[in-house]
Write an enzyme that holds these catalytic residues in place. Structure first.
Site, PDB file in Angstrom:
ATOM      1  N   PRO A 133      -4.045   1.083   0.759  1.00 14.65           N
ATOM      2  CA  PRO A 133      -4.413   2.061   1.830  1.00 14.65           C
ATOM      3  C   PRO A 133      -3.433   3.097   2.209  1.00 14.65           C
ATOM      4  CG  PRO A 133      -4.074  -0.051   2.671  1.00 14.65           C
ATOM      5  CD  PRO A 133      -4.211  -0.099   1.262  1.00 14.65           C
ATOM      6  N   ASN A 134      -3.734   4.603   2.355  1.00 11.81           N
ATOM      7  CA  ASN A 134      -3.159   5.563   2.910  1.00 11.81           C
ATOM      8  C   ASN A 134      -2.075   6.092   1.964  1.00 11.81           C
ATOM      9  OD1 ASN A 134      -4.115   5.413   5.606  1.00 11.81           O
ATOM     10  ND2 ASN A 134      -3.152   3.499   5.785  1.00 11.81           N
ATOM     11  N   TYR A 186       8.199   8.413   3.132  1.00 13.35           N
ATOM     12  CA  TYR A 186       7.587   8.185   1.835  1.00 13.35           C
ATOM     13  C   TYR A 186       7.777   9.599   0.861  1.00 13.35           C
ATOM     14  CZ  TYR A 186       5.135   4.408   4.205  1.00 13.35           C
ATOM     15  OH  TYR A 186       4.789   3.132   4.823  1.00 13.35           O
ATOM     16  N   ASN A 228       1.138  -1.828  -5.403  1.00 15.60           N
ATOM     17  CA  ASN A 228       1.662  -1.412  -3.983  1.00 15.60           C
ATOM     18  C   ASN A 228       0.247  -1.667  -3.091  1.00 15.60           C
ATOM     19  OD1 ASN A 228       2.488  -0.652  -1.487  1.00 15.60           O
ATOM     20  ND2 ASN A 228       3.331   1.177  -2.454  1.00 15.60           N
ATOM     21  N   ALA A 277      -0.412  -1.555   3.378  1.00 19.77           N
ATOM     22  CA  ALA A 277      -0.401  -2.500   4.414  1.00 19.77           C
ATOM     23  C   ALA A 277      -1.092  -3.640   4.116  1.00 19.77           C
ATOM     24  CB  ALA A 277      -0.999  -1.774   5.801  1.00 19.77           C
ATOM     25  N   HIS A 329       0.783  -7.258   3.827  1.00 19.18           N
ATOM     26  CA  HIS A 329       1.319  -8.044   4.988  1.00 19.18           C
ATOM     27  C   HIS A 329       0.275  -8.758   5.764  1.00 19.18           C
ATOM     28  CE1 HIS A 329       4.616  -5.294   4.261  1.00 19.18           C
ATOM     29  NE2 HIS A 329       3.886  -4.313   4.784  1.00 19.18           N
ATOM     30  N   GLU A 350       5.186  -6.477  -7.630  1.00 25.06           N
ATOM     31  CA  GLU A 350       5.006  -5.776  -6.201  1.00 25.06           C
ATOM     32  C   GLU A 350       6.090  -4.747  -5.953  1.00 25.06           C
ATOM     33  OE1 GLU A 350       6.233  -8.367  -3.204  1.00 25.06           O
ATOM     34  OE2 GLU A 350       4.975  -7.312  -1.390  1.00 25.06           O
ATOM     35  N   HIS A 355       7.280  -1.486  -3.450  1.00 25.79           N
ATOM     36  CA  HIS A 355       7.252  -0.548  -2.120  1.00 25.79           C
ATOM     37  C   HIS A 355       8.079   0.616  -2.207  1.00 25.79           C
ATOM     38  CE1 HIS A 355       4.501  -3.627  -0.490  1.00 25.79           C
ATOM     39  NE2 HIS A 355       5.538  -4.579  -0.883  1.00 25.79           N
ATOM     40  N   ARG A 390      12.554  -2.493   7.606  1.00 27.22           N
ATOM     41  CA  ARG A 390      11.660  -1.963   8.721  1.00 27.22           C
ATOM     42  C   ARG A 390      11.253  -3.119   9.797  1.00 27.22           C
ATOM     43  NH1 ARG A 390       7.243   1.715   5.515  1.00 27.22           N
ATOM     44  NH2 ARG A 390       6.947   2.320   7.590  1.00 27.22           N
ATOM     45  N   ARG A 435       6.590  -6.029   8.460  1.00 25.26           N
ATOM     46  CA  ARG A 435       6.563  -5.873   7.288  1.00 25.26           C
ATOM     47  C   ARG A 435       7.342  -6.573   6.370  1.00 25.26           C
ATOM     48  NH1 ARG A 435       4.092  -0.338   7.484  1.00 25.26           N
ATOM     49  NH2 ARG A 435       4.619   0.475   9.368  1.00 25.26           N
TER      50      ARG A 435
HETATM   51  C1  DQA Z   1       4.451   0.533   1.760  1.00 26.77           C
HETATM   52  C2  DQA Z   1       5.089  -0.340   3.024  1.00 26.77           C
HETATM   53  C3  DQA Z   1       3.992  -0.924   3.641  1.00 26.77           C
HETATM   54  O1  DQA Z   1       4.537  -1.834   4.822  1.00 26.77           O
HETATM   55  C4  DQA Z   1       3.323   0.283   4.487  1.00 26.77           C
HETATM   56  O2  DQA Z   1       1.949  -0.340   5.170  1.00 26.77           O
HETATM   57  C5  DQA Z   1       2.784   1.069   3.410  1.00 26.77           C
HETATM   58  C6  DQA Z   1       3.504   1.492   1.982  1.00 26.77           C
HETATM   59  C7  DQA Z   1       5.384   1.010   0.696  1.00 26.77           C
HETATM   60  O3  DQA Z   1       5.377   1.402  -0.153  1.00 26.77           O
HETATM   61  O4  DQA Z   1       6.825   1.404   1.345  1.00 26.77           O
HETATM   62  O5  DQA Z   1       1.610   1.519   3.280  1.00 26.77           O
HETATM   63  O6  DQA Z   1       3.727  -0.356   0.815  1.00 26.77           O
END
Ligand code: DQA
Length: 150
Positions: free
Chosen positions: A9-10, A22, A73, A76, A79, A97, A99, A106, A110
């Site tokens: 997500p996002n 980011y 990846n 969110a 977690h 994995e 990130h 952070r 997280r």
């Molecule tokens: C993330 C880190 C996560 O904690 C966060 O919720 C994200 C992006 C990262 O790529 O750093 O959406 O996975």
């Protein structure tokens, strides 16, 4: 060799989303980076992004018998999601994995990764380069286990 490259997500809002954390590059640019890295290693890939946990679970299940590894990846859901962890365990494909940010530096929530429990490797804080490192790792692993280069 075929890889599933999965984003949660996002991550579709890269570029818009908290650029100080980011970066300014878009999700399309991330896809381009991954496609270029795969092509250079003679690897094919399926790229998938979803904001929905179940869609990510479906994509992992669908990779069984089709992909030789997964770069993910889960954003969110990293977690929180036991469902993504269980899907990774079920298909039992080598997974890495990734990130973009250094999650260990952070907020404490997280620092926990459910998905990471089913991954061979975790790469954090390298931005887009982390995905390329993950592709490299899985391509080399595949080459080694098949007695050839990737
Ligand atoms: C993330 C880190 C996560 O904690 C966060 O919720 C994200 C992006 C990262 O790529 O750093 O959406 O996975």
């Amino acid at each position: 060799m075929h890889l599933l490259i999965l984003n949660g997500p996002n991550l579709n809002l890269l570029g818009l989303r908290e650029p100080a954390l980011y970066g300014a590059q878009t999700y399309a640019a991330l896809c381009q980076t991954c496609e270029d890295a795969c092509r250079a290693r003679d690897v094919t890939c399926t790229l998938f992004q979803s904001n929905h946990e179940g869609a990510l679970v479906d994509a992992i299940q669908d990779a069984y018998g089709k992909a030789d590894g997964i770069v993910l990846n889960p954003a969110a859901y990293t977690h929180t999601s036991v469902a993504i962890l269980d899907a990774l365990k079920a298909v039992h494909l080598p997974a890495v994995e990734v990130h973009l940010t250094a999650v260990a530096e952070r907020e404490p929530f997280r620092h926990v990764s459910f998905a990471g429990l089913a991954c061979e490797k975790t790469i954090t804080g390298q931005g887009f380069a982390g995905y390329v490192q993950a592709i490299d790792y899985l391509a080399e692993r595949y080459g080694a286990s098949n007695g050839q280069g990737a």
